[in-house]
Design a protein around this motif. Structure first.
Motif, short mmCIF file in Angstrom:
data_model
loop_
_atom_site.label_atom_id
_atom_site.label_comp_id
_atom_site.label_asym_id
_atom_site.label_seq_id
_atom_site.Cartn_x
_atom_site.Cartn_y
_atom_site.Cartn_z
N SER A 127 -40.15 -3.36 -12.61
CA SER A 127 -40.48 -2.03 -13.17
C SER A 127 -41.39 -1.24 -12.24
CB SER A 127 -41.15 -2.21 -14.53
OG SER A 127 -42.36 -2.95 -14.39
N ASN A 128 -41.61 -1.72 -11.04
CA ASN A 128 -42.54 -1.10 -10.09
C ASN A 128 -41.99 0.22 -9.54
OD1 ASN A 128 -44.71 -0.83 -8.25
ND2 ASN A 128 -43.42 -1.73 -6.65
N ILE A 129 -42.83 1.27 -9.50
CA ILE A 129 -42.43 2.56 -8.87
C ILE A 129 -43.45 2.95 -7.80
CG2 ILE A 129 -41.22 3.38 -10.93
CD1 ILE A 129 -43.65 5.31 -11.31
N THR A 160 -37.79 16.08 -6.43
CA THR A 160 -38.00 14.64 -6.30
C THR A 160 -38.05 13.97 -7.66
OG1 THR A 160 -39.26 15.01 -4.27
CG2 THR A 160 -39.55 12.89 -5.37
N LEU A 161 -38.75 14.60 -8.60
CA LEU A 161 -38.84 14.04 -9.94
C LEU A 161 -37.46 13.98 -10.60
CD1 LEU A 161 -40.51 13.00 -12.33
CD2 LEU A 161 -40.85 15.41 -13.01
N ALA A 162 -36.68 15.03 -10.43
CA ALA A 162 -35.34 15.06 -11.02
C ALA A 162 -34.47 13.96 -10.44
CB ALA A 162 -34.70 16.42 -10.78
N LEU A 163 -34.55 13.77 -9.12
CA LEU A 163 -33.77 12.71 -8.47
C LEU A 163 -34.22 11.34 -8.96
CD1 LEU A 163 -31.68 11.89 -6.34
CD2 LEU A 163 -33.53 11.93 -4.64
N PHE A 164 -35.53 11.14 -9.09
CA PHE A 164 -36.05 9.86 -9.55
C PHE A 164 -35.62 9.56 -10.98
CE2 PHE A 164 -39.49 7.75 -11.94
CZ PHE A 164 -39.41 6.49 -11.36
N LEU A 165 -35.73 10.56 -11.84
CA LEU A 165 -35.34 10.36 -13.25
C LEU A 165 -33.86 10.03 -13.37
CD1 LEU A 165 -37.37 13.23 -15.00
CD2 LEU A 165 -37.92 10.78 -14.88
N PHE A 166 -33.04 10.69 -12.56
CA PHE A 166 -31.62 10.39 -12.58
C PHE A 166 -31.35 8.98 -12.07
CE2 PHE A 166 -27.59 10.18 -10.25
CZ PHE A 166 -26.69 10.47 -11.28
N GLY A 167 -32.07 8.57 -11.01
CA GLY A 167 -31.84 7.27 -10.41
C GLY A 167 -32.22 6.12 -11.31
N ILE A 168 -33.40 6.20 -11.96
CA ILE A 168 -33.83 5.06 -12.78
C ILE A 168 -33.00 4.93 -14.05
CG2 ILE A 168 -36.18 5.11 -11.87
CD1 ILE A 168 -37.07 6.38 -14.50
N GLN A 169 -32.38 6.02 -14.46
CA GLN A 169 -31.48 5.91 -15.62
C GLN A 169 -30.24 5.07 -15.30
OE1 GLN A 169 -30.70 9.93 -16.85
NE2 GLN A 169 -32.50 10.03 -18.18
N GLN A 170 -29.92 4.98 -14.00
CA GLN A 170 -28.76 4.20 -13.60
C GLN A 170 -29.12 2.73 -13.38
OE1 GLN A 170 -26.13 6.29 -13.75
NE2 GLN A 170 -27.70 7.90 -14.02
N THR A 171 -30.41 2.46 -13.15
CA THR A 171 -30.78 1.09 -12.77
C THR A 171 -31.69 0.39 -13.77
OG1 THR A 171 -32.60 2.00 -11.45
CG2 THR A 171 -30.52 1.55 -10.29
N GLN A 172 -32.37 1.12 -14.63
CA GLN A 172 -33.30 0.52 -15.59
C GLN A 172 -32.70 0.61 -16.99
OE1 GLN A 172 -35.48 -1.63 -17.07
NE2 GLN A 172 -36.69 -1.13 -15.20
N SER A 173 -32.47 -0.57 -17.58
CA SER A 173 -31.80 -0.63 -18.88
C SER A 173 -32.76 -0.81 -20.06
CB SER A 173 -30.77 -1.77 -18.90
OG SER A 173 -31.40 -3.02 -18.60
N ALA A 174 -34.00 -1.23 -19.78
CA ALA A 174 -34.96 -1.45 -20.86
C ALA A 174 -35.55 -0.11 -21.28
CB ALA A 174 -36.07 -2.40 -20.41
N PRO A 175 -35.36 0.32 -22.52
CA PRO A 175 -35.83 1.64 -22.97
C PRO A 175 -37.34 1.83 -22.79
CG PRO A 175 -34.31 0.73 -24.57
CD PRO A 175 -34.60 -0.37 -23.59
N ALA A 176 -38.14 0.83 -23.14
CA ALA A 176 -39.59 0.97 -23.04
C ALA A 176 -40.03 1.12 -21.59
CB ALA A 176 -40.28 -0.23 -23.69
N VAL A 177 -39.45 0.27 -20.73
CA VAL A 177 -39.79 0.34 -19.30
C VAL A 177 -39.31 1.67 -18.71
CG1 VAL A 177 -39.43 -0.72 -17.04
CG2 VAL A 177 -39.72 -2.16 -19.06
N LEU A 178 -38.12 2.10 -19.14
CA LEU A 178 -37.58 3.37 -18.66
C LEU A 178 -38.51 4.52 -19.02
CD1 LEU A 178 -35.32 5.05 -17.40
CD2 LEU A 178 -34.21 5.10 -19.65
#
Length: 389
Positions: free
Chosen positions: A123-125, A153-171
């Motif tokens: 979950s590290n960013i 940058t924020l928009a790109l990051f938010l789009f990217g982690i939605q594709q790779t992070q499946s845990a709702p709380a961590v997301l």
């Protein structure tokens, strides 16, 4: 309420006025920073290459990290070469601007991409936080440009982690942390810009003050050596020149003449027409005399209606010719001044040194003054000569 209004147009104009300094700073910083990134990428590539994945997710994560750092290696190597090339070519303004923008945006995109890829196993960013901080500190950004940059940058990051992070709380946690990272970068960029503006404003103020001081010193130096009314040399500056020319005359064995000119009945002009016209006569006389002297001659106003002319490398005959020419010139050209009919003539006393003869300035001045006295008593408007002792 009007006192609290922000003059955005004035702020924008001020920001634009610092564009050349901003671009020069960013190109220099890019040249210094870009070469450090490829070695770090190589280290990451080597470390991750040694890592053997234990699961499908780790394998995908490893491939993504290797691909990203390989892309960064190529990207920043090209940027380092480009920055080195552009630093020596200030005329390439547009290419410089594009290179700086591409560097900042590319660094943030890579940071966002690595943080998104890391979500496959952690979950590290931290890469996003480091990228936002470094881009804000290394480059200088105008406030509006920084807002668009970190928003993208924020928009790109938010789009990217939605594709790779499946845990709702961590997301959710990383979305908030990503927002915080971009806000920190934006704040640092804004503080950097404020500091840059303050420093450059102070430098401009100091440069303006230094220029004003230089102009004032030049003006004071000029006034210390020139007569304010006629613009000619004053007595002190003229004396220094005469002393120097006397030494040169003795060394080169060249003759020298000193002329003392005094306007006839000048007091009558002041009394009859007033001092403003008298000042106009002085200025006109100074202009006429200046138009006739050589570049090596020295012309001064001693005060009142008295002028003095030094003629280096001139013997008695040449000096008398010059004196007579000036007398006739003033007599013919000063029949009218500022639309007022006047009659201005000049009496001239001349002293001289023959080649090889030595004397002092005081002796020459006394001889010229004696010759002028003789010219006055001879009826004025004439030239008389006296030998220096």
């Amino acid at each position: 309420m009007r006192a609290w209004r922000i003059n955005w147009q004035k702020i924008a104009e001020k920001n634009r006025s610092f564009a050349p300094q901003l671009l020069e700073q960013n190109i220099r910083r890019l040249r210094l920073a870009a070469p450090w990134i490829p070695p770090i990428n190589l280290l990451h590539i080597w470390l991750f290459w040694q890592q053997q994945p234990e699961s499908a997710n780790e394998a995908l994560w490893r491939q993504g990290i290797l691909a990203t750092h390989t892309g960064m290696l190529v990207f920043f190597s090209a940027l380092a070469l480009t920055a080195w090339y552009l630093e020596r070519r200030p005329e390439q303004v547009r290419l410089r601007e594009i290179s700086v923008s591409v560097a900042a945006l590319g660094a943030l995109c890579f940071a966002a991409l690595i943080s998104a890829i890391d979500q496959l196993i952690t979950s590290n960013i931290t890469p996003l936080l480091i990228g936002c901080t470094l881009v804000a500190l290394v480059f200088l950004h105008r406030p509006l440009s920084a807002l668009w940059l970190f928003s993208l940058t924020l928009a790109l990051f938010l789009f990217g982690i939605q594709q790779t992070q499946s845990a709702p709380a961590v997301l959710l946690s990383n979305q908030v942390n990503g927002l915080s990272s971009c806000c920190i970068g934006l704040l640092l960029a804004w503080l950097q810009w404020r500091y840059f503006i303050r420093i450059n404003t102070q430098e401009q103020r100091l440069q303006a003050q230094a220029q004003l001081l230089e102009e004032q010193n030049h003006k004071l130096s000029y006034l210390a050596e020139h007569d304010p009314l006629s613009g000619l040399l004053n007595r002190r500056a003229f004396s220094s020149i005469v002393e120097h020319e006397l030494i040169r005359s003795q060394r080169t064995q060249q003759p020298l003449c000193l002329l003392l000119l005094d306007l006839d009945h000048f007091k009558t002009i002041n009394d009859r027409f007033g001092h403003p016209l008298g000042d106009a006569v002085i200025k006109r006389v100074a202009a006429l005399l200046s138009s006739q002297v050589r570049s090596l001659d020295s012309l001064a106003r001693l005060g009142g209606e008295e002028f003095m002319l030094l003629l280096p490398d001139s013997n008695r005959e040449q000096g008398q010719q010059v004196a007579e020419k000036l007398r006739q010139l003033l007599q013919s050209q000063l029949q009218e001044v500022d639309g007022v009919a006047v009659t201005v003539t000049v009496s001239i006393g001349m002293s001289y040194l023959d080649a090889g003869q030595s004397s002092t300035y005081d002796s020459l001045y006394v001889a010229s003054d004696r010759a002028l006295y003789n010219a006055k008593h001879a009826g004025r408007n004439c030239v008389k000569v006296a030998v220096a002792n």
